[in-house]
Design an enzyme around this catalytic site. Sequence first.
Site, PDB file in Angstrom:
ATOM      1  N   PHE A 128      30.462  59.999  91.960  1.00  0.00           N
ATOM      2  CA  PHE A 128      31.616  59.481  91.216  1.00  0.00           C
ATOM      3  C   PHE A 128      32.773  60.423  91.513  1.00  0.00           C
ATOM      4  O   PHE A 128      32.686  61.622  91.214  1.00  0.00           O
ATOM      5  CB  PHE A 128      31.235  59.509  89.735  1.00  0.00           C
ATOM      6  CG  PHE A 128      32.274  59.030  88.764  1.00  0.00           C
ATOM      7  CD1 PHE A 128      32.468  57.672  88.540  1.00  0.00           C
ATOM      8  CD2 PHE A 128      33.030  59.932  88.015  1.00  0.00           C
ATOM      9  CE1 PHE A 128      33.389  57.222  87.600  1.00  0.00           C
ATOM     10  CE2 PHE A 128      33.951  59.491  87.076  1.00  0.00           C
ATOM     11  CZ  PHE A 128      34.124  58.134  86.863  1.00  0.00           C
ATOM     12  N   GLY A 136      42.342  66.931  86.368  1.00  0.00           N
ATOM     13  CA  GLY A 136      40.985  67.055  85.846  1.00  0.00           C
ATOM     14  C   GLY A 136      40.907  66.323  84.526  1.00  0.00           C
ATOM     15  O   GLY A 136      40.599  65.127  84.482  1.00  0.00           O
ATOM     16  N   ILE A 170      33.261  67.289  92.931  1.00  0.00           N
ATOM     17  CA  ILE A 170      32.493  66.046  93.030  1.00  0.00           C
ATOM     18  C   ILE A 170      30.995  66.351  93.140  1.00  0.00           C
ATOM     19  O   ILE A 170      30.522  66.859  94.166  1.00  0.00           O
ATOM     20  CB  ILE A 170      32.975  65.180  94.221  1.00  0.00           C
ATOM     21  CG1 ILE A 170      34.499  64.964  94.130  1.00  0.00           C
ATOM     22  CG2 ILE A 170      32.218  63.844  94.252  1.00  0.00           C
ATOM     23  CD1 ILE A 170      35.012  64.417  92.794  1.00  0.00           C
ATOM     24  N   GLU A 389      32.639  65.723  82.887  1.00  0.00           N
ATOM     25  CA  GLU A 389      32.644  64.397  82.244  1.00  0.00           C
ATOM     26  C   GLU A 389      33.426  64.412  80.926  1.00  0.00           C
ATOM     27  O   GLU A 389      33.029  63.791  79.945  1.00  0.00           O
ATOM     28  CB  GLU A 389      31.219  63.873  82.069  1.00  0.00           C
ATOM     29  CG  GLU A 389      30.629  63.465  83.407  1.00  0.00           C
ATOM     30  CD  GLU A 389      29.241  62.878  83.308  1.00  0.00           C
ATOM     31  OE1 GLU A 389      29.028  62.012  82.463  1.00  0.00           O
ATOM     32  OE2 GLU A 389      28.385  63.292  84.098  1.00  0.00           O
ATOM     33  N   GLU A 393      37.627  69.822  74.861  1.00  0.00           N
ATOM     34  CA  GLU A 393      38.985  69.588  74.350  1.00  0.00           C
ATOM     35  C   GLU A 393      39.395  68.115  74.516  1.00  0.00           C
ATOM     36  O   GLU A 393      40.130  67.577  73.688  1.00  0.00           O
ATOM     37  CB  GLU A 393      39.984  70.502  75.087  1.00  0.00           C
ATOM     38  CG  GLU A 393      39.819  71.986  74.782  1.00  0.00           C
ATOM     39  CD  GLU A 393      38.590  72.621  75.435  1.00  0.00           C
ATOM     40  OE1 GLU A 393      37.941  71.986  76.303  1.00  0.00           O
ATOM     41  OE2 GLU A 393      38.267  73.770  75.064  1.00  0.00           O
TER      42      GLU A 393
HETATM   43  N1  COS Z   1      37.454  52.456  77.600  1.00  0.00           N
HETATM   44  C1  COS Z   1      38.303  51.504  78.041  1.00  0.00           C
HETATM   45  N2  COS Z   1      39.628  51.739  78.213  1.00  0.00           N
HETATM   46  C2  COS Z   1      40.090  52.958  77.905  1.00  0.00           C
HETATM   47  C3  COS Z   1      39.253  53.991  77.438  1.00  0.00           C
HETATM   48  C4  COS Z   1      37.889  53.694  77.278  1.00  0.00           C
HETATM   49  N3  COS Z   1      37.040  54.610  76.821  1.00  0.00           N
HETATM   50  N4  COS Z   1      40.003  55.101  77.217  1.00  0.00           N
HETATM   51  C5  COS Z   1      41.259  54.783  77.542  1.00  0.00           C
HETATM   52  N5  COS Z   1      41.317  53.496  77.953  1.00  0.00           N
HETATM   53  C6  COS Z   1      42.483  52.739  78.356  1.00  0.00           C
HETATM   54  C7  COS Z   1      43.507  52.710  77.226  1.00  0.00           C
HETATM   55  O1  COS Z   1      43.237  51.648  76.341  1.00  0.00           O
HETATM   56  C8  COS Z   1      44.800  52.516  77.981  1.00  0.00           C
HETATM   57  O2  COS Z   1      44.917  51.158  78.315  1.00  0.00           O
HETATM   58  P1  COS Z   1      46.353  50.410  78.406  1.00  0.00           P
HETATM   59  O3  COS Z   1      46.985  50.888  79.684  1.00  0.00           O
HETATM   60  O4  COS Z   1      46.011  48.967  78.469  1.00  0.00           O
HETATM   61  O5  COS Z   1      47.130  50.804  77.191  1.00  0.00           O
HETATM   62  C9  COS Z   1      44.569  53.295  79.264  1.00  0.00           C
HETATM   63  O6  COS Z   1      43.146  53.393  79.430  1.00  0.00           O
HETATM   64  C10 COS Z   1      45.156  54.678  79.221  1.00  0.00           C
HETATM   65  O7  COS Z   1      44.612  55.329  78.083  1.00  0.00           O
HETATM   66  P2  COS Z   1      45.263  56.673  77.481  1.00  0.00           P
HETATM   67  O8  COS Z   1      46.744  56.434  77.296  1.00  0.00           O
HETATM   68  O9  COS Z   1      44.478  57.100  76.312  1.00  0.00           O
HETATM   69  O10 COS Z   1      45.097  57.654  78.735  1.00  0.00           O
HETATM   70  P3  COS Z   1      45.474  59.184  78.893  1.00  0.00           P
HETATM   71  O11 COS Z   1      46.097  59.343  80.248  1.00  0.00           O
HETATM   72  O12 COS Z   1      46.191  59.680  77.706  1.00  0.00           O
HETATM   73  O13 COS Z   1      44.039  59.907  79.005  1.00  0.00           O
HETATM   74  C11 COS Z   1      41.946  60.887  78.316  1.00  0.00           C
HETATM   75  C12 COS Z   1      43.101  59.875  78.013  1.00  0.00           C
HETATM   76  C13 COS Z   1      42.379  62.338  78.208  1.00  0.00           C
HETATM   77  C14 COS Z   1      40.907  60.578  77.253  1.00  0.00           C
HETATM   78  C15 COS Z   1      41.356  60.594  79.722  1.00  0.00           C
HETATM   79  O14 COS Z   1      42.261  60.971  80.744  1.00  0.00           O
HETATM   80  C16 COS Z   1      40.053  61.323  79.974  1.00  0.00           C
HETATM   81  O15 COS Z   1      38.989  60.878  79.536  1.00  0.00           O
HETATM   82  N6  COS Z   1      40.114  62.459  80.688  1.00  0.00           N
HETATM   83  C17 COS Z   1      38.913  63.173  81.076  1.00  0.00           C
HETATM   84  C18 COS Z   1      38.478  62.685  82.395  1.00  0.00           C
HETATM   85  C19 COS Z   1      37.120  63.174  82.722  1.00  0.00           C
HETATM   86  O16 COS Z   1      36.160  62.963  81.978  1.00  0.00           O
HETATM   87  N7  COS Z   1      37.016  63.819  83.879  1.00  0.00           N
HETATM   88  C20 COS Z   1      35.759  64.256  84.367  1.00  0.00           C
HETATM   89  C21 COS Z   1      35.424  63.427  85.559  1.00  0.00           C
HETATM   90  S1  COS Z   1      33.730  63.270  85.867  1.00  0.00           S
HETATM   91  S2  COS Z   1      33.031  65.014  86.098  1.00  0.00           S
END
Ligand code: COS
Length: 408
Positions: A128, A136, A170, A389, A393
Amino acid sequence: MTPSTAHLGLPFFDDAHRELAPRLVAWAQAQSVDERDDRAACREWVRRLGEAGWLRYCVPAAHGGALERLDSRALVILRETLAFHSPLADFAFAMQGLGSGAITLAGTPAQQAHYLGAVARGEKIAAFALSEPDAGSDAGAMKMIAAHAISTGAGGTFDHYTLGGTKTWISNGGIADFYCVFAKTDVAAGTRGITAFIVDADTPGLDSSEHIEVMAPHPLATLRFNDCKVPASAQLGVLNGGFKLAMQTLDIFRASVAGAAVGFARRALAEAVAHAKQRQMFGQTLADFQLTQAKLGEMAALVDAAALLTYRAAWLRDEGEKRSGVGVTAEAAEQRNRSVAAAMAKMTATENAQRVIDMALQMHGGLGVKVGTRVESLYRDIRSLRIYEGATEVQQLIIGKSVLQGVT
Ligand code: COS
């Protein structure tokens, strides 16, 4: 060392889960893999997990999976049990699921047929690819571009995307057979301008040779895409729907990361109990001291609190999947509740596991920091789970946002 399966009596589980755990424990205890070379070991674990049928829990039944749909509770049990025995076995299992999860959720029938069966058999290794050097936690800030073009040549027209950019951290990078890659298809549209693609590892223009060394060794790499062309048929899910797809994929597997953390913590507690019972000091065993009993009590409660949040998150997701006929509003609210429950589980289980492992290490005294002691390696193994993942924070933000909206 055998993990207790008493928690399977909880109402979160059904008989299929209760039957699964002891079979897996017996299988895991019979395995011995030389893990000195993490890449070779990971390949070997994928092969064995595939051969034994455990990877079938990573894909739905229509494509060779064990169950009709991805079952969060089965994933949690599998990861908890594998993590108790071998963190690398857990890693190998988890990445097959995470790496193919977006295909399960949004792949075309042809994509699903081509990749999922091979993932379940352990014949293809999945990865993934979301994170970038400057994106990140803020995954939406990615810079990788996928430019659409139709070229015409001697062989006819070629409808394709050209990928350019860098992905990093990755897991399975360098050993994967394919990557689910997220890239910008509309640079002005923020998170609404990201699309997912399936990129085979041997695609010209993809370099996965830059291995990253980490404190608990596992296959990890930086991927460089330079004029990397994939056919339009490699697009995964809808155009510009990639961010939601990434979030939905992470949602499924966050509860299972919590499961792995619970497995690590249970192992640390078991190691601490075994050590305390046999270690003699001041004319009695370490376990005879009330100070030790107090610590063990605290550790057991931390493990249980984490486990309960984890099982709830998995159960909520499985229940929601069963009731997919509910109205649109209810579905959105349910979806948010599930995301928050998964975030609570991931945050609490990884943080609690770190504390439990630290206490177990402390109880071992000097032996705890000796390379080769189980608590020493667990101390390193758990650390990255608090980051990958979705770091603690990020989980706090997801939960906090929902608290402010009055949902949680
Ligand atoms: N399921 C479905 N849709 C989702 C969702 C979820 N769990 N979380 C967010 N969305 C959607 C929102 O509804 C929003 O949709 P619209 O564009 O229709 O309004 C869109 O995605 C953007 O959401 P949001 O504004 O909350 O995004 P942000 O850029 O503020 O980011 C976080 C939110 C920080 C929660 C997100 O970037 C995240 O999870 N970051 C961590 C990433 C991660 O886990 N990286 C590790 C990779 S694997 S090792």
